[in-house]
Design a protein around this motif. Structure first.
Motif, short mmCIF file in Angstrom:
data_model
loop_
_atom_site.label_atom_id
_atom_site.label_comp_id
_atom_site.label_asym_id
_atom_site.label_seq_id
_atom_site.Cartn_x
_atom_site.Cartn_y
_atom_site.Cartn_z
N TYR A 11 -11.06 -23.83 22.92
CA TYR A 11 -11.03 -25.20 23.40
C TYR A 11 -9.63 -25.75 23.17
O TYR A 11 -9.07 -25.62 22.10
CB TYR A 11 -12.04 -26.08 22.65
N HIS A 12 -9.10 -26.36 24.19
CA HIS A 12 -7.79 -26.99 24.08
C HIS A 12 -7.89 -28.33 24.79
O HIS A 12 -7.98 -28.38 26.01
CB HIS A 12 -6.72 -26.11 24.73
N ALA A 20 -9.45 -39.51 29.69
CA ALA A 20 -9.87 -38.18 29.25
C ALA A 20 -11.35 -38.19 28.86
O ALA A 20 -11.84 -39.14 28.26
CB ALA A 20 -9.03 -37.73 28.07
N ALA A 21 -12.05 -37.12 29.20
CA ALA A 21 -13.47 -37.01 28.89
C ALA A 21 -13.73 -37.13 27.39
O ALA A 21 -14.72 -37.72 26.96
CB ALA A 21 -14.01 -35.69 29.41
N VAL A 22 -12.83 -36.61 26.58
CA VAL A 22 -13.02 -36.64 25.13
C VAL A 22 -12.99 -38.08 24.59
O VAL A 22 -13.56 -38.35 23.54
CB VAL A 22 -11.96 -35.76 24.43
N LEU A 34 -20.54 -27.50 22.10
CA LEU A 34 -19.42 -28.32 22.50
C LEU A 34 -19.05 -28.00 23.94
O LEU A 34 -18.86 -26.85 24.30
CB LEU A 34 -18.22 -28.04 21.59
N ARG A 35 -18.98 -29.04 24.76
CA ARG A 35 -18.66 -28.84 26.17
C ARG A 35 -17.17 -28.58 26.35
O ARG A 35 -16.35 -29.06 25.57
CB ARG A 35 -19.06 -30.06 26.98
N PRO A 36 -16.78 -27.83 27.38
CA PRO A 36 -15.37 -27.46 27.58
C PRO A 36 -14.40 -28.64 27.66
O PRO A 36 -13.28 -28.54 27.18
CB PRO A 36 -15.39 -26.69 28.90
N GLN A 37 -14.81 -29.77 28.21
CA GLN A 37 -13.93 -30.93 28.30
C GLN A 37 -14.08 -31.85 27.09
O GLN A 37 -13.49 -32.92 27.05
CB GLN A 37 -14.20 -31.71 29.59
N ALA A 38 -14.91 -31.45 26.14
CA ALA A 38 -15.13 -32.19 24.89
C ALA A 38 -15.71 -33.58 25.08
O ALA A 38 -15.56 -34.44 24.22
CB ALA A 38 -13.84 -32.26 24.08
#
Length: 93
Positions: A11-12, A20-22, A34-38
């Motif tokens: 994950y980066h 941003a999704a995070v 944990l989803r790829p886009q956090a």
């Protein structure tokens, strides 16, 4: 050992913009992965804090290695959503 390494996910979270999704504030239906886009990072960390304390401590220790000033995550369900199912705690495993 190769199969173990292949099972790891990288994950980066390079998107730190305001959109941003995070950074999004929303309820998450998925907490155990944990989803790829956090976009479920807060919910995932909260779930880990409640259900997988050893793993949660490891995450905090890892953060301290790169940010020695970091003390701890202070996670709690949103008071605005408390009457609803906080963080969509499905699959608590």
């Amino acid at each position: 050992m190769i199969s173990d390494l292949e099972s790891y996910r990288l994950y980066h979270f390079h998107d730190t913009s305001d959109t941003a999704a995070v950074k999004a504030r929303r309820m998450s239906r998925t907490t155990v992965v944990l989803r790829p886009q956090a976009d479920n990072l807060a919910a995932f960390l909260y779930w880990m804090q409640q259900k997988k304390l050893d793993h949660f401590a490891n995450v905090q220790d890892t953060v301290r290695q790169i940010a020695p000033f970091f003390e701890e995550f202070r996670l709690e369900p949103s008071k605005l959503k408390r009457k609803q199912n906080p963080f969509g705690m499905e699959g608590e495993g």
